[in-house]
Design an enzyme around this catalytic site. Structure first.
Site, PDB file in Angstrom:
ATOM      1  N   ILE A  12      60.606 -57.219  39.076  1.00  0.00           N
ATOM      2  CA  ILE A  12      61.078 -56.458  37.906  1.00  0.00           C
ATOM      3  C   ILE A  12      61.554 -55.067  38.335  1.00  0.00           C
ATOM      4  O   ILE A  12      62.552 -54.552  37.832  1.00  0.00           O
ATOM      5  CB  ILE A  12      59.962 -56.396  36.832  1.00  0.00           C
ATOM      6  N   ASP A  31      56.716 -48.566  47.694  1.00  0.00           N
ATOM      7  CA  ASP A  31      56.144 -49.919  47.745  1.00  0.00           C
ATOM      8  C   ASP A  31      55.396 -50.088  49.058  1.00  0.00           C
ATOM      9  O   ASP A  31      55.720 -49.425  50.048  1.00  0.00           O
ATOM     10  CB  ASP A  31      57.273 -50.969  47.639  1.00  0.00           C
ATOM     11  N   LYS A  84      49.546 -59.601  40.533  1.00  0.00           N
ATOM     12  CA  LYS A  84      49.848 -60.204  39.220  1.00  0.00           C
ATOM     13  C   LYS A  84      49.556 -61.699  39.086  1.00  0.00           C
ATOM     14  O   LYS A  84      49.905 -62.284  38.069  1.00  0.00           O
ATOM     15  CB  LYS A  84      51.319 -59.966  38.899  1.00  0.00           C
ATOM     16  N   SER A 124      51.293 -56.118  29.834  1.00  0.00           N
ATOM     17  CA  SER A 124      51.583 -57.543  29.693  1.00  0.00           C
ATOM     18  C   SER A 124      51.076 -58.047  28.362  1.00  0.00           C
ATOM     19  O   SER A 124      50.053 -57.548  27.843  1.00  0.00           O
ATOM     20  CB  SER A 124      50.857 -58.282  30.824  1.00  0.00           C
ATOM     21  N   TYR A 150      42.939 -60.346  36.110  1.00  0.00           N
ATOM     22  CA  TYR A 150      44.273 -59.739  36.020  1.00  0.00           C
ATOM     23  C   TYR A 150      44.484 -59.152  34.612  1.00  0.00           C
ATOM     24  O   TYR A 150      44.869 -57.988  34.449  1.00  0.00           O
ATOM     25  CB  TYR A 150      45.359 -60.781  36.330  1.00  0.00           C
ATOM     26  N   LYS A 154      44.821 -55.077  33.235  1.00  0.00           N
ATOM     27  CA  LYS A 154      45.909 -54.488  32.434  1.00  0.00           C
ATOM     28  C   LYS A 154      45.340 -53.792  31.191  1.00  0.00           C
ATOM     29  O   LYS A 154      45.774 -52.694  30.834  1.00  0.00           O
ATOM     30  CB  LYS A 154      46.909 -55.567  32.019  1.00  0.00           C
ATOM     31  N   ARG A 232      56.563 -70.295  24.955  1.00  0.00           N
ATOM     32  CA  ARG A 232      56.505 -68.898  25.396  1.00  0.00           C
ATOM     33  C   ARG A 232      57.780 -68.184  24.994  1.00  0.00           C
ATOM     34  O   ARG A 232      58.813 -68.803  24.727  1.00  0.00           O
ATOM     35  CB  ARG A 232      56.375 -68.825  26.932  1.00  0.00           C
TER      36      ARG A 232
HETATM   37  P1  NAD Z   1      55.999 -58.110  42.040  1.00  0.00           P
HETATM   38  O1  NAD Z   1      54.810 -58.590  42.793  1.00  0.00           O
HETATM   39  O2  NAD Z   1      57.323 -58.661  42.407  1.00  0.00           O
HETATM   40  O3  NAD Z   1      56.076 -56.508  42.115  1.00  0.00           O
HETATM   41  C1  NAD Z   1      54.934 -55.691  42.302  1.00  0.00           C
HETATM   42  C2  NAD Z   1      55.229 -54.775  43.482  1.00  0.00           C
HETATM   43  O4  NAD Z   1      54.096 -53.936  43.719  1.00  0.00           O
HETATM   44  C3  NAD Z   1      55.485 -55.556  44.790  1.00  0.00           C
HETATM   45  O5  NAD Z   1      56.702 -55.108  45.361  1.00  0.00           O
HETATM   46  C4  NAD Z   1      54.284 -55.190  45.671  1.00  0.00           C
HETATM   47  O6  NAD Z   1      54.624 -55.173  47.044  1.00  0.00           O
HETATM   48  C5  NAD Z   1      53.929 -53.816  45.112  1.00  0.00           C
HETATM   49  N1  NAD Z   1      52.546 -53.405  45.371  1.00  0.00           N
HETATM   50  C6  NAD Z   1      51.417 -54.148  45.198  1.00  0.00           C
HETATM   51  N2  NAD Z   1      50.335 -53.422  45.556  1.00  0.00           N
HETATM   52  C7  NAD Z   1      50.793 -52.200  45.937  1.00  0.00           C
HETATM   53  C8  NAD Z   1      50.158 -51.022  46.423  1.00  0.00           C
HETATM   54  N3  NAD Z   1      48.831 -50.962  46.604  1.00  0.00           N
HETATM   55  N4  NAD Z   1      50.930 -49.966  46.756  1.00  0.00           N
HETATM   56  C9  NAD Z   1      52.283 -50.019  46.606  1.00  0.00           C
HETATM   57  N5  NAD Z   1      52.930 -51.106  46.138  1.00  0.00           N
HETATM   58  C10 NAD Z   1      52.186 -52.182  45.814  1.00  0.00           C
HETATM   59  O7  NAD Z   1      55.718 -58.337  40.482  1.00  0.00           O
HETATM   60  P2  NAD Z   1      56.677 -58.177  39.232  1.00  0.00           P
HETATM   61  O8  NAD Z   1      56.817 -59.514  38.613  1.00  0.00           O
HETATM   62  O9  NAD Z   1      57.871 -57.406  39.580  1.00  0.00           O
HETATM   63  O10 NAD Z   1      55.720 -57.339  38.276  1.00  0.00           O
HETATM   64  C11 NAD Z   1      55.775 -55.936  38.204  1.00  0.00           C
HETATM   65  C12 NAD Z   1      54.692 -55.448  37.267  1.00  0.00           C
HETATM   66  O11 NAD Z   1      54.876 -56.062  35.994  1.00  0.00           O
HETATM   67  C13 NAD Z   1      53.265 -55.801  37.704  1.00  0.00           C
HETATM   68  O12 NAD Z   1      52.422 -54.723  37.396  1.00  0.00           O
HETATM   69  C14 NAD Z   1      52.929 -57.006  36.847  1.00  0.00           C
HETATM   70  O13 NAD Z   1      51.551 -57.118  36.615  1.00  0.00           O
HETATM   71  C15 NAD Z   1      53.673 -56.679  35.567  1.00  0.00           C
HETATM   72  N6  NAD Z   1      54.008 -57.879  34.769  1.00  0.00           N
HETATM   73  C16 NAD Z   1      54.688 -58.900  35.356  1.00  0.00           C
HETATM   74  C17 NAD Z   1      54.973 -60.039  34.611  1.00  0.00           C
HETATM   75  C18 NAD Z   1      55.678 -61.220  35.234  1.00  0.00           C
HETATM   76  O14 NAD Z   1      55.572 -62.318  34.698  1.00  0.00           O
HETATM   77  N7  NAD Z   1      56.424 -61.064  36.325  1.00  0.00           N
HETATM   78  C19 NAD Z   1      54.578 -60.115  33.265  1.00  0.00           C
HETATM   79  C20 NAD Z   1      53.905 -59.039  32.713  1.00  0.00           C
HETATM   80  C21 NAD Z   1      53.613 -57.920  33.475  1.00  0.00           C
HETATM   81  C1  WQD Z   2      54.718 -70.826  31.056  1.00  0.00           C
HETATM   82  C2  WQD Z   2      54.521 -72.213  30.445  1.00  0.00           C
HETATM   83  C3  WQD Z   2      52.581 -73.357  31.276  1.00  0.00           C
HETATM   84  C4  WQD Z   2      54.021 -73.710  35.398  1.00  0.00           C
HETATM   85  C5  WQD Z   2      51.797 -65.866  32.985  1.00  0.00           C
HETATM   86  C6  WQD Z   2      50.677 -64.880  32.909  1.00  0.00           C
HETATM   87  C7  WQD Z   2      51.068 -63.723  32.035  1.00  0.00           C
HETATM   88  C8  WQD Z   2      52.392 -63.117  32.486  1.00  0.00           C
HETATM   89  C9  WQD Z   2      53.454 -64.144  32.667  1.00  0.00           C
HETATM   90  C10 WQD Z   2      51.900 -61.289  33.936  1.00  0.00           C
HETATM   91  C11 WQD Z   2      53.064 -72.514  30.091  1.00  0.00           C
HETATM   92  C12 WQD Z   2      53.832 -74.081  31.679  1.00  0.00           C
HETATM   93  C13 WQD Z   2      53.898 -73.421  34.037  1.00  0.00           C
HETATM   94  C14 WQD Z   2      54.136 -75.066  35.812  1.00  0.00           C
HETATM   95  C15 WQD Z   2      54.039 -75.740  33.491  1.00  0.00           C
HETATM   96  N1  WQD Z   2      52.273 -62.472  33.751  1.00  0.00           N
HETATM   97  N2  WQD Z   2      53.918 -74.419  33.110  1.00  0.00           N
HETATM   98  N3  WQD Z   2      54.147 -76.024  34.828  1.00  0.00           N
HETATM   99  O1  WQD Z   2      51.148 -68.663  31.708  1.00  0.00           O
HETATM  100  O2  WQD Z   2      52.770 -67.882  29.916  1.00  0.00           O
HETATM  101  O3  WQD Z   2      52.059 -66.327  31.678  1.00  0.00           O
HETATM  102  O4  WQD Z   2      52.968 -65.205  33.483  1.00  0.00           O
HETATM  103  O5  WQD Z   2      51.474 -60.497  33.155  1.00  0.00           O
HETATM  104  O6  WQD Z   2      50.033 -62.795  32.118  1.00  0.00           O
HETATM  105  O7  WQD Z   2      49.521 -65.505  32.373  1.00  0.00           O
HETATM  106  O8  WQD Z   2      53.588 -68.169  32.266  1.00  0.00           O
HETATM  107  O9  WQD Z   2      55.330 -69.252  33.622  1.00  0.00           O
HETATM  108  O10 WQD Z   2      52.892 -69.631  34.219  1.00  0.00           O
HETATM  109  O11 WQD Z   2      53.813 -70.659  32.154  1.00  0.00           O
HETATM  110  O12 WQD Z   2      54.050 -76.651  32.660  1.00  0.00           O
HETATM  111  O13 WQD Z   2      54.213 -75.369  37.000  1.00  0.00           O
HETATM  112  O14 WQD Z   2      54.894 -73.190  31.413  1.00  0.00           O
HETATM  113  O15 WQD Z   2      51.557 -74.246  30.953  1.00  0.00           O
HETATM  114  O16 WQD Z   2      53.071 -73.303  28.916  1.00  0.00           O
HETATM  115  P1  WQD Z   2      52.304 -67.862  31.323  1.00  0.00           P
HETATM  116  P2  WQD Z   2      53.931 -69.431  33.165  1.00  0.00           P
END
Ligand code: NAD
Ligand code: WQD
Length: 338
Positions: A12, A31, A84, A124, A150, A154, A232
């Site tokens: 992201i 990072d 994450k 999240s 996790y 958050k 979702r």
């Molecule tokens: P990502 O793992 O791609 O990015 C996180 C980054 O943080 C990585 O580049 C990692 O190297 C860096 N990092 C981890 N520990 C570190 C540290 N100690 N010092 C410096 N850098 C560090 O994940 P993302 O999907 O881009 O998610 C970004 C943020 O958004 C996270 O906080 C995640 O929890 C949150 N988030 C993600 C999702 C999702 O589904 N991708 C959903 C909700 C919230």
């Molecule tokens: C989506 C749907 C699964 C994988 C997670 C974290 C949430 C947030 C986003 C960080 C669900 C189904 C999935 C597979 C499947 N992250 N599925 N087969 O669980 O909504 O959210 O990621 O904050 O905190 O919990 O996302 O993409 O894992 O699943 O059928 O191999 O797909 O059951 O219905 P989820 P997901």
């Protein structure tokens, strides 16, 4: 604005860096590359037509972070850095709490030392736990009966930021509760590069489509949803990136939470069909048992962000599948040499 992006080389963060540059802001990426590659930031620079300053530091280490940022000015922070993976957090709780909480504490102290008051935090929808109602607005209870470290981390960080704002009234903090981020930049040059077996649906489907995995396991088809599979709110990562820019531009003293989602739910079968249509490739699947901790239906009510941030999603699930496929098919091994 000159914006520090902690974890800015990640999925992201790299898309948000590009969006900020495109809107005329400056960025600095910090990072430790524990879950990302400097190549992502290099490609952001290539797409933006300017080199992006990159600082390598572990944000949980206050001395290393202070030293790495010496002489680098910034007036706002987006805090993405953290771990994450939900399942991994159950197996390694202390690692998850240490990384996610300590990095936030180090960052807040550093911001206060430097008088940097603007903060956007990657929260999240997981902080809402098992939904009491759908779609969920920001008034939905937070931090109750969460099922994994996790999610708790958050919710705890939201509380830590809130307590910090009480002690430091100049702090302008925005908590962005993301729903399910998917997709990639339309160029296909940057995207989601999970290490190992993807936990999330869209990257798993993309790896099946490109031939890296044989079939998708669909986690249950007996939920109380229209087709029985989990529903979702998938949000295109470029819409999500634009939400961060809006949050930075609207930040005000205190702490405000916003849902970033589309308001539309899609089932696992909807996502499979949309990906097949976008890629022209069949995605074989088998229905298996539900995944422990999963819920039937999670959909955002994004009206507060629509109204107050003047932000709304503009891209569809079909757009996300097309862009995810562009990324996956051009980079079958992610940022590693293909
Ligand atoms: P990502 O793992 O791609 O990015 C996180 C980054 O943080 C990585 O580049 C990692 O190297 C860096 N990092 C981890 N520990 C570190 C540290 N100690 N010092 C410096 N850098 C560090 O994940 P993302 O999907 O881009 O998610 C970004 C943020 O958004 C996270 O906080 C995640 O929890 C949150 N988030 C993600 C999702 C999702 O589904 N991708 C959903 C909700 C919230
Ligand atoms: C989506 C749907 C699964 C994988 C997670 C974290 C949430 C947030 C986003 C960080 C669900 C189904 C999935 C597979 C499947 N992250 N599925 N087969 O669980 O909504 O959210 O990621 O904050 O905190 O919990 O996302 O993409 O894992 O699943 O059928 O191999 O797909 O059951 O219905 P989820 P997901």
């Amino acid at each position: 604005m000159r914006v520090l992006l902690t974890g800015g080389a990640g999925y992201i963060g790299s898309h948000t860096a590009l969006e900020l540059l495109g809107r005329g802001h400056q960025v600095v990426v910090l990072d430790d590359f524990s879950n990302s590659s400097p190549e992502a930031t290099r490609r952001v620079g290539e797409l933006a037509g300017q080199e992006v300053p990159l600082v390598r530091a572990d944000l949980t280490d206050p001395e290393a972070t202070r030293a790495a940022l010496e002489g680098i000015d910034f007036d706002a922070v987006v805090h993405f850095a953290g771990l994450k993976a939900v399942g991994e957090s159950v197996a390694q709780p202390t690692r998850y709490y240490r990384t996610n909480i300590d990095s936030t504490l180090v960052l807040l102290d550093l911001m206060r030392e430097r008088g940097v008051t603007k903060l956007v935090f990657s929260s999240s929808a997981t902080v809402y736990g098992d939904p009491r109602y759908v779609p969920q607005d920001e008034a939905h209870p937070v931090g109750q009966a969460l099922t994994n470290p996790y999610g708790w981390s958050k919710a705890m960080i939201e509380q830590i930021i809130t307590d910090t704002a009480t002690a430091w009234p100049e702090l302008e903090a925005v908590l962005l509760r993301y729903f399910n981020p998917v997709g990639a930049h339309p160029s296909g040059r940057i995207g989601e590069d999970p290490s190992g077996i993807p936990n999330n649906l869209m990257p798993f489907i993309a790896q099946v489509a490109v031939g890296k995995r044989a079939e998708l396991s669909v986690f249950g088809d007996h939920y109380d949803t229209p087709d029985g599979t989990g529903v979702r709110d998938y949000i295109h990562v470029m819409d999500l990136a634009a939400g961060h820019v809006a949050a930075l531009e609207h930040a005000a003293p205190g702490v405000t939470a916003y849902n970033l989602g589309s308001g539309t739910g899609s089932s696992v079968f909807d996502v499979i069909r949309a990906f097949e249509a976008a890629s022209g490739v069949a995605v074989p699947y088998a229905v298996v048992a539900p995944r422990p901790g999963d819920v039937a239906n999670v959909v955002a009510n994004p009206e507060k962000a629509n109204r107050e941030l003047n932000w709304a999603t503009t891209l569809t699930l079909e757009d996300a599948c097309r862009d995810s496929w562009a990324w996956q098919s051009q980079n079958p091994n992610g940022y590693a040499a293909n």
